[in-house]
Design a protein around this motif. Structure first.
Motif, PDB file in Angstrom:
ATOM      1  N   PRO A 125       0.833  -1.217   0.000  1.00  0.00           N
ATOM      2  CA  PRO A 125       0.000   0.000   0.000  1.00  0.00           C
ATOM      3  C   PRO A 125       0.856   1.250   0.000  1.00  0.00           C
ATOM      4  O   PRO A 125       2.007   1.241   0.459  1.00  0.00           O
ATOM      5  CB  PRO A 125      -0.788  -0.133   1.304  1.00  0.00           C
ATOM      6  N   ARG A 126       0.303   2.338  -0.501  1.00  0.00           N
ATOM      7  CA  ARG A 126       0.959   3.643  -0.468  1.00  0.00           C
ATOM      8  C   ARG A 126       0.106   4.592   0.359  1.00  0.00           C
ATOM      9  O   ARG A 126      -1.128   4.503   0.360  1.00  0.00           O
ATOM     10  CB  ARG A 126       1.134   4.188  -1.882  1.00  0.00           C
ATOM     11  N   ILE A 127       0.737   5.497   1.062  1.00  0.00           N
ATOM     12  CA  ILE A 127       0.037   6.471   1.884  1.00  0.00           C
ATOM     13  C   ILE A 127       0.074   7.818   1.171  1.00  0.00           C
ATOM     14  O   ILE A 127       1.108   8.484   1.113  1.00  0.00           O
ATOM     15  CB  ILE A 127       0.678   6.579   3.285  1.00  0.00           C
ATOM     16  N   THR A 128      -1.056   8.201   0.606  1.00  0.00           N
ATOM     17  CA  THR A 128      -1.199   9.469  -0.102  1.00  0.00           C
ATOM     18  C   THR A 128      -2.559  10.062   0.249  1.00  0.00           C
ATOM     19  O   THR A 128      -3.390   9.427   0.906  1.00  0.00           O
ATOM     20  CB  THR A 128      -1.105   9.281  -1.626  1.00  0.00           C
ATOM     21  N   SER A 129      -2.808  11.277  -0.235  1.00  0.00           N
ATOM     22  CA  SER A 129      -4.113  11.898   0.002  1.00  0.00           C
ATOM     23  C   SER A 129      -5.217  11.215  -0.792  1.00  0.00           C
ATOM     24  O   SER A 129      -6.403  11.444  -0.527  1.00  0.00           O
ATOM     25  CB  SER A 129      -4.053  13.386  -0.355  1.00  0.00           C
ATOM     26  N   GLU A 130      -4.847  10.380  -1.759  1.00  0.00           N
ATOM     27  CA  GLU A 130      -5.839   9.628  -2.516  1.00  0.00           C
ATOM     28  C   GLU A 130      -6.193   8.313  -1.825  1.00  0.00           C
ATOM     29  O   GLU A 130      -7.352   7.901  -1.805  1.00  0.00           O
ATOM     30  CB  GLU A 130      -5.325   9.346  -3.933  1.00  0.00           C
ATOM     31  N   THR A 131      -5.191   7.652  -1.254  1.00  0.00           N
ATOM     32  CA  THR A 131      -5.460   6.376  -0.591  1.00  0.00           C
ATOM     33  C   THR A 131      -6.051   6.582   0.804  1.00  0.00           C
ATOM     34  O   THR A 131      -6.760   5.715   1.321  1.00  0.00           O
ATOM     35  CB  THR A 131      -4.177   5.542  -0.472  1.00  0.00           C
ATOM     36  N   LEU A 132      -5.749   7.716   1.436  1.00  0.00           N
ATOM     37  CA  LEU A 132      -6.327   8.065   2.732  1.00  0.00           C
ATOM     38  C   LEU A 132      -7.126   9.352   2.563  1.00  0.00           C
ATOM     39  O   LEU A 132      -6.547  10.431   2.444  1.00  0.00           O
ATOM     40  CB  LEU A 132      -5.232   8.253   3.786  1.00  0.00           C
ATOM     41  N   GLN A 133      -8.434   9.248   2.526  1.00  0.00           N
ATOM     42  CA  GLN A 133      -9.299  10.398   2.332  1.00  0.00           C
ATOM     43  C   GLN A 133      -9.377  11.223   3.621  1.00  0.00           C
ATOM     44  O   GLN A 133      -9.933  10.780   4.628  1.00  0.00           O
ATOM     45  CB  GLN A 133     -10.693   9.943   1.904  1.00  0.00           C
ATOM     46  N   LEU A 134      -8.814  12.429   3.596  1.00  0.00           N
ATOM     47  CA  LEU A 134      -8.757  13.251   4.805  1.00  0.00           C
ATOM     48  C   LEU A 134     -10.141  13.625   5.341  1.00  0.00           C
ATOM     49  O   LEU A 134     -10.327  13.662   6.570  1.00  0.00           O
ATOM     50  CB  LEU A 134      -7.916  14.502   4.543  1.00  0.00           C
ATOM     51  N   PRO A 135     -11.139  13.926   4.492  1.00  0.00           N
ATOM     52  CA  PRO A 135     -12.470  14.204   5.054  1.00  0.00           C
ATOM     53  C   PRO A 135     -13.005  13.040   5.889  1.00  0.00           C
ATOM     54  O   PRO A 135     -13.627  13.259   6.940  1.00  0.00           O
ATOM     55  CB  PRO A 135     -13.331  14.437   3.809  1.00  0.00           C
ATOM     56  N   TYR A 136     -12.745  11.830   5.446  1.00  0.00           N
ATOM     57  CA  TYR A 136     -13.174  10.663   6.222  1.00  0.00           C
ATOM     58  C   TYR A 136     -12.420  10.573   7.538  1.00  0.00           C
ATOM     59  O   TYR A 136     -13.019  10.317   8.598  1.00  0.00           O
ATOM     60  CB  TYR A 136     -12.958   9.390   5.409  1.00  0.00           C
ATOM     61  N   LEU A 137     -11.104  10.805   7.491  1.00  0.00           N
ATOM     62  CA  LEU A 137     -10.307  10.729   8.719  1.00  0.00           C
ATOM     63  C   LEU A 137     -10.755  11.772   9.728  1.00  0.00           C
ATOM     64  O   LEU A 137     -10.785  11.517  10.937  1.00  0.00           O
ATOM     65  CB  LEU A 137      -8.826  10.914   8.390  1.00  0.00           C
ATOM     66  N   ARG A 138     -11.111  12.965   9.238  1.00  0.00           N
ATOM     67  CA  ARG A 138     -11.563  14.020  10.144  1.00  0.00           C
ATOM     68  C   ARG A 138     -12.909  13.703  10.783  1.00  0.00           C
ATOM     69  O   ARG A 138     -13.269  14.289  11.813  1.00  0.00           O
ATOM     70  CB  ARG A 138     -11.650  15.345   9.388  1.00  0.00           C
ATOM     71  N   SER A 139     -13.665  12.798  10.179  1.00  0.00           N
ATOM     72  CA  SER A 139     -14.982  12.439  10.702  1.00  0.00           C
ATOM     73  C   SER A 139     -14.917  11.330  11.743  1.00  0.00           C
ATOM     74  O   SER A 139     -15.926  11.021  12.388  1.00  0.00           O
ATOM     75  CB  SER A 139     -15.891  11.980   9.551  1.00  0.00           C
ATOM     76  N   LEU A 140     -13.760  10.729  11.936  1.00  0.00           N
ATOM     77  CA  LEU A 140     -13.611   9.619  12.880  1.00  0.00           C
ATOM     78  C   LEU A 140     -13.650  10.128  14.320  1.00  0.00           C
ATOM     79  O   LEU A 140     -13.472  11.325  14.574  1.00  0.00           O
ATOM     80  CB  LEU A 140     -12.292   8.896  12.615  1.00  0.00           C
ATOM     81  N   PRO A 141     -13.880   9.236  15.291  1.00  0.00           N
ATOM     82  CA  PRO A 141     -13.877   9.644  16.706  1.00  0.00           C
ATOM     83  C   PRO A 141     -12.604  10.402  17.077  1.00  0.00           C
ATOM     84  O   PRO A 141     -11.530  10.146  16.537  1.00  0.00           O
ATOM     85  CB  PRO A 141     -13.988   8.317  17.450  1.00  0.00           C
TER      86      PRO A 141
END
Length: 288
Positions: free
Chosen positions: A109-125
């Motif tokens: 896997p690669r860690i980029t703004s495409e593979t990790l959606q920041l809006p989703y991460l900001r919505s997490l607990p």
């Protein structure tokens, strides 16, 4: 306390997990350097180098990074040319000896703004790993896309291991809470050295000569002891599949990994600035 790392032979052959292109081997004679030829690249962005070329890059990048510790490109180059041949193979073997590490090597896997959606991460607990990561990125003003591509490691699989380490670096920041200014980076690099044994992370400590006396004293008296404690006791962070634990509680993760949370560096610096400001105001009032 001894280092919980080893240089044991790989538990599995890299042939069991490497994709077909990574198993291709050029004839020995075609990989030799000469004045008129150099081996063909083994993966995208690969730049094959000879021994003396790597030595020149190591000295040049180390000097440049010492003069300007914010030159991420020089730090990346130093990390690559000093990690081979032994240290990046040790890290690769640590992944092969771990179930999750082997899965990471299979999936790549690669860690980029495409593979990790920041809006989703900001919505997490709030105290989740993904939320902590997104919050740290927002606070420091950085992006997952700022990491340089590996160029100078010849083995494709080991090149991926170095790329993985590089892209996971910001997760280490997020879990520890350490900021990106030089004092915070050096504290994290000291921890990474004991966790990964990558030479560049240890060599980065020479940049401490650029710190102010108070910062240097704080680094060596407070954060270096933390780095030693956590670095020696923690599990191999290269084997953490961050993408699969984004919803996990970050405190629980630190406990599982054996990573102690360091004192809040930003809060300490803020308190010192506030104290100095009050002392200055009192002195001005006294002299008025």
């Amino acid at each position: 306390m001894s280092l919980p790392r080893s240089c044991r032979p790989a538990a599995l052959s890299t042939r069991e997990i490497a994709p077909p292109y990574a198993r291709l081997q050029l004839p020995h004679h075609s990989r030799r350097f000469s004045g008129l030829s150099r081996p063909s690249p083994q993966y995208p962005h690969h730049v094959p180098l000879g021994f003396f070329e790597k030595g020149f890059l190591a000295v040049g990048s180390a000097a440049g990074a010492l003069l300007n510790p914010r030159r991420a490109d020089l730090i990346a180059t130093l990390g690559e040319v000093t990690a081979t041949p032994h240290f990046v193979y040790r890290l690769r073997n640590a992944m092969l000896e771990d179930r999750t590490g082997r899965q990471i090597l299979r999936d790549r896997p690669r860690i980029t703004s495409e593979t990790l959606q920041l809006p989703y991460l900001r919505s997490l607990p709030e105290n989740s790993v993904g939320r902590a990561y997104a919050t740290w990125l927002d606070r420091e003003g950085v992006s997952p896309d700022t990491r340089n591509n590996v160029q100078y490691i010849d083995d494709p699989e080991c090149a991926y291991v170095m790329q993985r380490y590089r892209e996971c670096h910001d997760f280490y920041h997020a879990v520890t809470g350490l900021p990106t200014f030089v004092e915070g980076e050096l504290a994290l690099k000291a921890f990474e050295f004991l966790n990964t044994l990558i030479p560049m992370t240890g060599l980065s400590m020479f940049a401490s000569i650029r710190l102010k006396p108070a910062e240097r004293e704080r680094l060596f008296s407070l954060y270096l002891p933390w780095a030693v404690r956590s670095g020696l006791s923690s599990k191999e962070l290269i084997n953490v599949y961050w993408e699969k634990i984004l919803e996990k509680d970050v405190d629980e993760l630190r406990a599982e990994l054996g990573v102690e949370k360091p004192p809040d560096m930003r809060e300490i610096r803020r308190m010192i600035r506030t104290q100095k400001k009050r002392e200055k105001e009192r002195l001005e009032e006294k002299n008025a």
